[in-house]
Design a protein around this motif. Structure first.
Motif, PDB file in Angstrom:
ATOM      1  N   SER A 193       0.865  -1.182   0.000  1.00  0.00           N
ATOM      2  CA  SER A 193       0.000   0.000   0.000  1.00  0.00           C
ATOM      3  C   SER A 193       0.899   1.228   0.000  1.00  0.00           C
ATOM      4  CB  SER A 193      -0.915   0.018   1.229  1.00  0.00           C
ATOM      5  OG  SER A 193      -1.858  -1.022   1.182  1.00  0.00           O
ATOM      6  N   ALA A 194       0.630   2.156  -0.898  1.00  0.00           N
ATOM      7  CA  ALA A 194       1.453   3.359  -1.001  1.00  0.00           C
ATOM      8  C   ALA A 194       0.576   4.554  -1.369  1.00  0.00           C
ATOM      9  CB  ALA A 194       2.553   3.170  -2.043  1.00  0.00           C
ATOM     10  N   MET A 195       1.087   5.736  -1.081  1.00  0.00           N
ATOM     11  CA  MET A 195       0.394   6.987  -1.382  1.00  0.00           C
ATOM     12  C   MET A 195       1.284   7.817  -2.293  1.00  0.00           C
ATOM     13  SD  MET A 195      -0.574  10.032   1.279  1.00  0.00           S
ATOM     14  CE  MET A 195       1.155  10.528   1.339  1.00  0.00           C
ATOM     15  N   PHE A 196       0.706   8.359  -3.371  1.00  0.00           N
ATOM     16  CA  PHE A 196       1.476   9.136  -4.335  1.00  0.00           C
ATOM     17  C   PHE A 196       0.836  10.505  -4.547  1.00  0.00           C
ATOM     18  CE2 PHE A 196       2.133   4.677  -5.368  1.00  0.00           C
ATOM     19  CZ  PHE A 196       3.516   4.601  -5.520  1.00  0.00           C
ATOM     20  N   ILE A 197       1.665  11.547  -4.544  1.00  0.00           N
ATOM     21  CA  ILE A 197       1.232  12.889  -4.934  1.00  0.00           C
ATOM     22  C   ILE A 197       1.937  13.191  -6.252  1.00  0.00           C
ATOM     23  CG2 ILE A 197       1.165  15.333  -4.325  1.00  0.00           C
ATOM     24  CD1 ILE A 197       1.348  14.477  -1.381  1.00  0.00           C
ATOM     25  N   LEU A 198       1.162  13.302  -7.314  1.00  0.00           N
ATOM     26  CA  LEU A 198       1.744  13.397  -8.658  1.00  0.00           C
ATOM     27  C   LEU A 198       2.177  14.813  -9.008  1.00  0.00           C
ATOM     28  CD1 LEU A 198      -0.735  11.121 -10.646  1.00  0.00           C
ATOM     29  CD2 LEU A 198       1.415  10.496  -9.543  1.00  0.00           C
ATOM     30  N   LYS A 199       3.136  14.908  -9.927  1.00  0.00           N
ATOM     31  CA  LYS A 199       3.515  16.204 -10.486  1.00  0.00           C
ATOM     32  C   LYS A 199       2.382  16.722 -11.362  1.00  0.00           C
ATOM     33  CE  LYS A 199       8.486  15.224 -10.530  1.00  0.00           C
ATOM     34  NZ  LYS A 199       9.711  15.044 -11.362  1.00  0.00           N
ATOM     35  N   HIS A 200       2.261  18.045 -11.422  1.00  0.00           N
ATOM     36  CA  HIS A 200       1.180  18.644 -12.213  1.00  0.00           C
ATOM     37  C   HIS A 200       1.609  18.759 -13.677  1.00  0.00           C
ATOM     38  CE1 HIS A 200      -1.441  19.439  -8.840  1.00  0.00           C
ATOM     39  NE2 HIS A 200      -0.406  19.900  -8.176  1.00  0.00           N
ATOM     40  N   LYS A 201       1.706  17.597 -14.294  1.00  0.00           N
ATOM     41  CA  LYS A 201       2.079  17.543 -15.706  1.00  0.00           C
ATOM     42  C   LYS A 201       1.150  16.569 -16.415  1.00  0.00           C
ATOM     43  CE  LYS A 201       7.027  18.515 -15.062  1.00  0.00           C
ATOM     44  NZ  LYS A 201       8.400  18.010 -15.292  1.00  0.00           N
ATOM     45  N   ALA A 202       0.878  16.856 -17.667  1.00  0.00           N
ATOM     46  CA  ALA A 202       0.015  15.980 -18.454  1.00  0.00           C
ATOM     47  C   ALA A 202       0.606  14.580 -18.515  1.00  0.00           C
ATOM     48  CB  ALA A 202      -0.157  16.538 -19.867  1.00  0.00           C
ATOM     49  N   GLY A 203      -0.222  13.589 -18.245  1.00  0.00           N
ATOM     50  CA  GLY A 203       0.203  12.202 -18.376  1.00  0.00           C
ATOM     51  C   GLY A 203       0.902  11.623 -17.157  1.00  0.00           C
ATOM     52  N   SER A 204       0.970  12.387 -16.055  1.00  0.00           N
ATOM     53  CA  SER A 204       1.684  11.895 -14.870  1.00  0.00           C
ATOM     54  C   SER A 204       1.077  10.611 -14.328  1.00  0.00           C
ATOM     55  CB  SER A 204       1.709  12.971 -13.784  1.00  0.00           C
ATOM     56  OG  SER A 204       2.517  14.059 -14.148  1.00  0.00           O
ATOM     57  N   LEU A 205      -0.248  10.570 -14.235  1.00  0.00           N
ATOM     58  CA  LEU A 205      -0.902   9.365 -13.711  1.00  0.00           C
ATOM     59  C   LEU A 205      -0.697   8.195 -14.671  1.00  0.00           C
ATOM     60  CD1 LEU A 205      -2.631   7.899 -11.658  1.00  0.00           C
ATOM     61  CD2 LEU A 205      -4.676   8.777 -12.815  1.00  0.00           C
ATOM     62  N   PHE A 206      -0.830   8.482 -15.963  1.00  0.00           N
ATOM     63  CA  PHE A 206      -0.620   7.418 -16.960  1.00  0.00           C
ATOM     64  C   PHE A 206       0.790   6.843 -16.832  1.00  0.00           C
ATOM     65  CE2 PHE A 206       1.239   6.331 -21.072  1.00  0.00           C
ATOM     66  CZ  PHE A 206       0.421   5.275 -21.452  1.00  0.00           C
ATOM     67  N   LYS A 207       1.797   7.717 -16.723  1.00  0.00           N
ATOM     68  CA  LYS A 207       3.182   7.259 -16.653  1.00  0.00           C
ATOM     69  C   LYS A 207       3.449   6.489 -15.365  1.00  0.00           C
ATOM     70  CE  LYS A 207       4.949  10.927 -19.625  1.00  0.00           C
ATOM     71  NZ  LYS A 207       5.741  12.189 -19.697  1.00  0.00           N
ATOM     72  N   LEU A 208       2.800   6.904 -14.265  1.00  0.00           N
ATOM     73  CA  LEU A 208       2.948   6.174 -13.017  1.00  0.00           C
ATOM     74  C   LEU A 208       2.384   4.763 -13.148  1.00  0.00           C
ATOM     75  CD1 LEU A 208       3.647   6.207  -9.930  1.00  0.00           C
ATOM     76  CD2 LEU A 208       1.266   6.882  -9.561  1.00  0.00           C
ATOM     77  N   LEU A 209       1.193   4.670 -13.705  1.00  0.00           N
ATOM     78  CA  LEU A 209       0.555   3.360 -13.868  1.00  0.00           C
ATOM     79  C   LEU A 209       1.311   2.503 -14.874  1.00  0.00           C
ATOM     80  CD1 LEU A 209      -3.219   4.377 -13.847  1.00  0.00           C
ATOM     81  CD2 LEU A 209      -1.806   3.602 -11.943  1.00  0.00           C
ATOM     82  N   GLU A 210       1.946   3.145 -15.834  1.00  0.00           N
ATOM     83  CA  GLU A 210       2.717   2.416 -16.837  1.00  0.00           C
ATOM     84  C   GLU A 210       3.899   1.681 -16.197  1.00  0.00           C
ATOM     85  OE1 GLU A 210       4.095   3.398 -21.390  1.00  0.00           O
ATOM     86  OE2 GLU A 210       4.684   4.820 -19.830  1.00  0.00           O
ATOM     87  N   VAL A 211       4.448   2.250 -15.120  1.00  0.00           N
ATOM     88  CA  VAL A 211       5.538   1.587 -14.400  1.00  0.00           C
ATOM     89  C   VAL A 211       5.107   0.203 -13.931  1.00  0.00           C
ATOM     90  CG1 VAL A 211       7.021   1.669 -12.354  1.00  0.00           C
ATOM     91  CG2 VAL A 211       6.565   3.768 -13.641  1.00  0.00           C
ATOM     92  N   PHE A 212       3.901   0.137 -13.386  1.00  0.00           N
ATOM     93  CA  PHE A 212       3.393  -1.143 -12.897  1.00  0.00           C
ATOM     94  C   PHE A 212       3.088  -2.096 -14.056  1.00  0.00           C
ATOM     95  CE2 PHE A 212       2.316   2.037  -9.681  1.00  0.00           C
ATOM     96  CZ  PHE A 212       2.891   1.452  -8.557  1.00  0.00           C
ATOM     97  N   ALA A 213       2.512  -1.562 -15.124  1.00  0.00           N
ATOM     98  CA  ALA A 213       2.158  -2.395 -16.272  1.00  0.00           C
ATOM     99  C   ALA A 213       3.408  -3.002 -16.918  1.00  0.00           C
ATOM    100  CB  ALA A 213       1.378  -1.573 -17.294  1.00  0.00           C
ATOM    101  N   LYS A 214       4.448  -2.188 -17.084  1.00  0.00           N
ATOM    102  CA  LYS A 214       5.667  -2.671 -17.733  1.00  0.00           C
ATOM    103  C   LYS A 214       6.386  -3.729 -16.902  1.00  0.00           C
ATOM    104  CE  LYS A 214       6.833   1.242 -20.723  1.00  0.00           C
ATOM    105  NZ  LYS A 214       7.826   2.314 -21.015  1.00  0.00           N
ATOM    106  N   ASN A 215       6.173  -3.695 -15.589  1.00  0.00           N
ATOM    107  CA  ASN A 215       6.805  -4.681 -14.707  1.00  0.00           C
ATOM    108  C   ASN A 215       5.868  -5.829 -14.351  1.00  0.00           C
ATOM    109  OD1 ASN A 215       9.648  -3.669 -13.779  1.00  0.00           O
ATOM    110  ND2 ASN A 215       8.340  -1.841 -13.803  1.00  0.00           N
ATOM    111  N   ASP A 216       4.740  -5.891 -15.081  1.00  0.00           N
ATOM    112  CA  ASP A 216       3.778  -6.985 -14.903  1.00  0.00           C
ATOM    113  C   ASP A 216       3.297  -7.077 -13.455  1.00  0.00           C
ATOM    114  OD1 ASP A 216       2.220  -9.014 -15.976  1.00  0.00           O
ATOM    115  OD2 ASP A 216       3.631 -10.574 -15.385  1.00  0.00           O
ATOM    116  N   ILE A 217       3.039  -5.908 -12.854  1.00  0.00           N
ATOM    117  CA  ILE A 217       2.569  -5.838 -11.462  1.00  0.00           C
ATOM    118  C   ILE A 217       1.071  -5.580 -11.458  1.00  0.00           C
ATOM    119  CG2 ILE A 217       2.689  -4.507  -9.321  1.00  0.00           C
ATOM    120  CD1 ILE A 217       5.639  -4.016  -9.955  1.00  0.00           C
TER     121      ILE A 217
END
Length: 274
Positions: A193-217
């Motif tokens: 369980s973790a908490m994230f405060i994202l940078k105010h940039k377009a695509g930040s949430l997508f790129k964060l979630l992509e980390v998990f997808a690319k590592n098959d998590i």
């Protein structure tokens, strides 16, 4: 001996969660009137652990407990899921047509909305917790008052169950986290369980979630909550699986920081068996 806290009186589902999570261990239970006092005593090492409800399959996230993780040094070291069966508890000889008021914790009341829709003359009244509600109607000694609580609470106060299983969802479950003030290594840990405060940039949430997808998590939960003192800005709570054949936790979090203003590890623990 371990001291374990929970909110409410004996017979609440938090009480049952403690008994089940620490089954087979030596411990003493400490009742608390509210979660704020639990968090204070955890941070000051007055108690060792506490079981707090964080999510229900009917009503969703329990935000008032989750949000304590934001500005308190709390760590989840385990979880347990408890089947919730809401019982209508009344005084002896009371009939359903006698009942005018039903008392219980707001969460329990909201999990029984169909019952109140079908019995529109009955008023739902929020009370401290489910077990305290049963104690209250016993003290009132008024057949027009009833409570929603557990079978254990009914037995504890020696009151009959007027109607069983009045919850909306037959698969109603509440997820509890075991929290402490100190980080601990948990054998067999496979859930984060973790908490994230994202940078105010377009695509930040997508790129964060992509980390998990690319590592098959496998993501288990994604929940947004308002960021305190920042109007209409949000933080994200994320739960995910982490198996032995996947990258180490610190490697994953290091990659995630590229897209975050801040993050906080809330816990690395063993997932509860359903």
């Amino acid at each position: 001996m371990l001291k374990v806290g929970f909110q409410g009186k004996n017979g609440t589902y938090s009480d049952l969660a403690v008994d089940n999570f620490f089954k087979g261990q030596q411990f003493t239970k400490v009742n608390y009137p509210n979660f704020k006092k639990i968090v204070y005593d955890i941070e000051h090492d007055i108690i060792d652990y506490a079981l707090i409800p964080v999510e229900n399959t009917t009503t969703g996230i329990i935000s008032r407990t989750y949000d304590f993780f934001f500005d308190h040094e709390l760590y989840a070291v385990g979880e347990i899921c408890i089947k919730i069966k809401e019982e209508l508890i009344a005084l002896p000889n009371a009939k359903l047509e006698d009942i005018k008021e039903v008392y219980s914790h707001p969460e329990a009341l909201s999990q029984c909305s169909t019952f109140f829709s079908n019995n529109s003359k009955i008023q739902s009244i929020a009370y401290q917790d489910t077990s305290a509600s049963v104690e209250y109607i016993l003290k009132c000694n008024d057949i027009h008052k009833a409570a929603i609580g557990s079978e254990v609470a009914a037995k504890y106060y020696n009151l009959p169950i007027l109607l069983k299983d009045i919850q909306d969802n037959d698969h109603n479950m509440t997820r509890f986290l075991c929290i402490t003030h100190h980080k601990q290594k948990v054998d067999g840990a496979n859930k984060v369980s973790a908490m994230f405060i994202l940078k105010h940039k377009a695509g930040s949430l997508f790129k964060l979630l992509e980390v998990f997808a690319k590592n098959d998590i496998n993501l288990l939960k994604l929940e947004s909550r308002p960021l305190p003192f920042h109007n209409f800005e949000y933080l994200f709570y994320i739960d995910f699986e982490l198996l032995p054949n996947q990258p180490k936790l610190d490697e994953i979090l290091k990659i995630c920081t590229d897209y975050c203003q801040d993050y906080k590890l809330l816990g690395y623990y063993k997932a509860s068996k359903m």
